[in-house]
Design an enzyme around this catalytic site. Sequence first.
Site, PDB file in Angstrom:
ATOM      1  N   THR A 139       5.776  -2.832  11.498  1.00 33.40           N
ATOM      2  CA  THR A 139       4.648  -3.392  12.252  1.00 33.40           C
ATOM      3  C   THR A 139       3.575  -3.970  11.333  1.00 33.40           C
ATOM      4  O   THR A 139       2.853  -4.878  11.732  1.00 33.40           O
ATOM      5  CB  THR A 139       4.006  -2.328  13.172  1.00 33.40           C
ATOM      6  OG1 THR A 139       3.595  -1.218  12.383  1.00 33.40           O
ATOM      7  CG2 THR A 139       4.980  -1.864  14.243  1.00 33.40           C
ATOM      8  N   CYS A 199      -3.977  -4.774   2.617  1.00 31.39           N
ATOM      9  CA  CYS A 199      -4.737  -5.369   1.522  1.00 31.39           C
ATOM     10  C   CYS A 199      -6.212  -4.998   1.659  1.00 31.39           C
ATOM     11  O   CYS A 199      -6.888  -4.715   0.663  1.00 31.39           O
ATOM     12  CB  CYS A 199      -4.577  -6.886   1.500  1.00 31.39           C
ATOM     13  SG  CYS A 199      -3.029  -7.453   0.759  1.00 31.39           S
ATOM     14  N   HIS A 259       0.330  -7.675  -2.814  1.00 30.18           N
ATOM     15  CA  HIS A 259       0.803  -7.967  -1.463  1.00 30.18           C
ATOM     16  C   HIS A 259       2.226  -8.505  -1.482  1.00 30.18           C
ATOM     17  O   HIS A 259       2.486  -9.597  -1.984  1.00 30.18           O
ATOM     18  CB  HIS A 259      -0.100  -8.975  -0.743  1.00 30.18           C
ATOM     19  CG  HIS A 259       0.390  -9.277   0.654  1.00 30.18           C
ATOM     20  ND1 HIS A 259       0.119  -8.440   1.725  1.00 30.18           N
ATOM     21  CD2 HIS A 259       1.166 -10.267   1.135  1.00 30.18           C
ATOM     22  CE1 HIS A 259       0.706  -8.926   2.803  1.00 30.18           C
ATOM     23  NE2 HIS A 259       1.345 -10.036   2.478  1.00 30.18           N
ATOM     24  N   HIS A 281       5.416  -0.948   2.483  1.00 26.06           N
ATOM     25  CA  HIS A 281       4.922   0.434   2.434  1.00 26.06           C
ATOM     26  C   HIS A 281       6.068   1.402   2.649  1.00 26.06           C
ATOM     27  O   HIS A 281       7.045   1.090   3.326  1.00 26.06           O
ATOM     28  CB  HIS A 281       3.826   0.664   3.480  1.00 26.06           C
ATOM     29  CG  HIS A 281       4.221   0.311   4.879  1.00 26.06           C
ATOM     30  ND1 HIS A 281       4.224  -0.988   5.344  1.00 26.06           N
ATOM     31  CD2 HIS A 281       4.655   1.066   5.922  1.00 26.06           C
ATOM     32  CE1 HIS A 281       4.611  -1.018   6.614  1.00 26.06           C
ATOM     33  NE2 HIS A 281       4.897   0.220   6.975  1.00 26.06           N
ATOM     34  N   ASN A 300      10.459   0.814   6.627  1.00 29.16           N
ATOM     35  CA  ASN A 300      10.874  -0.042   7.735  1.00 29.16           C
ATOM     36  C   ASN A 300      10.803  -1.495   7.289  1.00 29.16           C
ATOM     37  O   ASN A 300       9.844  -1.893   6.623  1.00 29.16           O
ATOM     38  CB  ASN A 300       9.965   0.184   8.948  1.00 29.16           C
ATOM     39  CG  ASN A 300      10.071   1.596   9.498  1.00 29.16           C
ATOM     40  OD1 ASN A 300      11.145   2.184   9.477  1.00 29.16           O
ATOM     41  ND2 ASN A 300       8.962   2.146   9.977  1.00 29.16           N
ATOM     42  N   ASP A 357      -1.491   8.191   7.104  1.00 25.66           N
ATOM     43  CA  ASP A 357      -1.185   7.287   8.217  1.00 25.66           C
ATOM     44  C   ASP A 357      -2.127   7.575   9.394  1.00 25.66           C
ATOM     45  O   ASP A 357      -2.449   8.721   9.688  1.00 25.66           O
ATOM     46  CB  ASP A 357       0.274   7.494   8.653  1.00 25.66           C
ATOM     47  CG  ASP A 357       0.777   6.365   9.529  1.00 25.66           C
ATOM     48  OD1 ASP A 357       1.652   5.609   9.078  1.00 25.66           O
ATOM     49  OD2 ASP A 357       0.282   6.229  10.674  1.00 25.66           O
ATOM     50  N   CYS A 368      -4.307  -9.283   5.894  1.00 24.67           N
ATOM     51  CA  CYS A 368      -3.455  -8.088   5.824  1.00 24.67           C
ATOM     52  C   CYS A 368      -4.293  -6.801   5.850  1.00 24.67           C
ATOM     53  O   CYS A 368      -5.179  -6.603   5.011  1.00 24.67           O
ATOM     54  CB  CYS A 368      -2.606  -8.150   4.548  1.00 24.67           C
ATOM     55  SG  CYS A 368      -1.695  -6.631   4.234  1.00 24.67           S
ATOM     56  N   HIS A 403       3.009  -5.519   5.051  1.00 26.59           N
ATOM     57  CA  HIS A 403       2.665  -5.251   3.647  1.00 26.59           C
ATOM     58  C   HIS A 403       3.585  -4.087   3.268  1.00 26.59           C
ATOM     59  O   HIS A 403       3.526  -3.008   3.901  1.00 26.59           O
ATOM     60  CB  HIS A 403       1.187  -4.864   3.518  1.00 26.59           C
ATOM     61  CG  HIS A 403       0.735  -4.593   2.101  1.00 26.59           C
ATOM     62  ND1 HIS A 403      -0.310  -5.285   1.504  1.00 26.59           N
ATOM     63  CD2 HIS A 403       1.167  -3.700   1.169  1.00 26.59           C
ATOM     64  CE1 HIS A 403      -0.492  -4.834   0.263  1.00 26.59           C
ATOM     65  NE2 HIS A 403       0.402  -3.867   0.039  1.00 26.59           N
TER      66      HIS A 403
HETATM   67  P1  DGP Z   1       5.497   0.412  10.080  1.00 18.17           P
HETATM   68  O1  DGP Z   1       5.901   0.547  11.508  1.00 18.17           O
HETATM   69  O2  DGP Z   1       6.585   0.950   9.172  1.00 18.17           O
HETATM   70  O3  DGP Z   1       5.055  -0.987   9.734  1.00 18.17           O
HETATM   71  O4  DGP Z   1       4.278   1.401   9.882  1.00 18.17           O
HETATM   72  C1  DGP Z   1       2.944   1.018   9.838  1.00 18.17           C
HETATM   73  C2  DGP Z   1       2.127   2.283   9.847  1.00 18.17           C
HETATM   74  O5  DGP Z   1       0.820   1.952   9.476  1.00 18.17           O
HETATM   75  C3  DGP Z   1       2.044   2.993  11.185  1.00 18.17           C
HETATM   76  O6  DGP Z   1       2.605   4.304  11.058  1.00 18.17           O
HETATM   77  C4  DGP Z   1       0.563   3.105  11.488  1.00 18.17           C
HETATM   78  C5  DGP Z   1      -0.074   2.797  10.174  1.00 18.17           C
HETATM   79  N1  DGP Z   1      -1.331   2.059  10.258  1.00 18.17           N
HETATM   80  C6  DGP Z   1      -1.554   0.891  10.894  1.00 18.17           C
HETATM   81  N2  DGP Z   1      -2.829   0.483  10.724  1.00 18.17           N
HETATM   82  C7  DGP Z   1      -3.419   1.419   9.938  1.00 18.17           C
HETATM   83  C8  DGP Z   1      -4.717   1.560   9.400  1.00 18.17           C
HETATM   84  O7  DGP Z   1      -5.622   0.735   9.595  1.00 18.17           O
HETATM   85  N3  DGP Z   1      -4.950   2.665   8.640  1.00 18.17           N
HETATM   86  C9  DGP Z   1      -3.984   3.607   8.387  1.00 18.17           C
HETATM   87  N4  DGP Z   1      -4.309   4.652   7.637  1.00 18.17           N
HETATM   88  N5  DGP Z   1      -2.735   3.499   8.871  1.00 18.17           N
HETATM   89  C10 DGP Z   1      -2.468   2.424   9.641  1.00 18.17           C
END
Ligand code: DGP
Length: 116
Positions: free
Chosen positions: A97, A8, A47, A102, A89, A31, A5, A100
């Site tokens: 996507t 994680c 998690h 959030h 989401n 993000d 993850c 985990h």
């Molecule tokens: P969701 O579609 O709701 O699962 O949003 C996942 C979000 O996580 C997306 O806006 C991009 C963000 N994201 C994905 N990988 C990483 C990462 O490695 N670091 C950070 N800071 N954000 C990430």
Amino acid sequence: MDQDCIFCKIVSGEIPSDKVYEDEEILCFRDLEPQAPVHVLIVPKLHLASIEEVTESLEHKELLGHLMSKVRVIAEMLGLTNGYRLVCNCGHDGMQTVRHLHFHLLGGREMGWPPG
Ligand code: DGP
């Protein structure tokens, strides 16, 4: 911790992140693909793959209650004095996507409605 993850790994420090707030239970970081001038993610350190895994157990109630109580605190830290949006989401149709749990905290501009 789930070894596969991404969030994680961010919680453990294995993957770096731009941290905004941290305590024993939760982490908030910016993000990677911001959709608004301010876009952070608030995650429980525990998690849980999605909101679908949240039960009525005392542990989960306390954890989610704690997380929710910090939203206002984090929004204030980020200067979101004119409102903001909190998004969770869930699953395929919710376009989740990262598996985990959030919460997206978005602000710094007026949001549209309905969401896409
Ligand atoms: P969701 O579609 O709701 O699962 O949003 C996942 C979000 O996580 C997306 O806006 C991009 C963000 N994201 C994905 N990988 C990483 C990462 O490695 N670091 C950070 N800071 N954000 C990430």
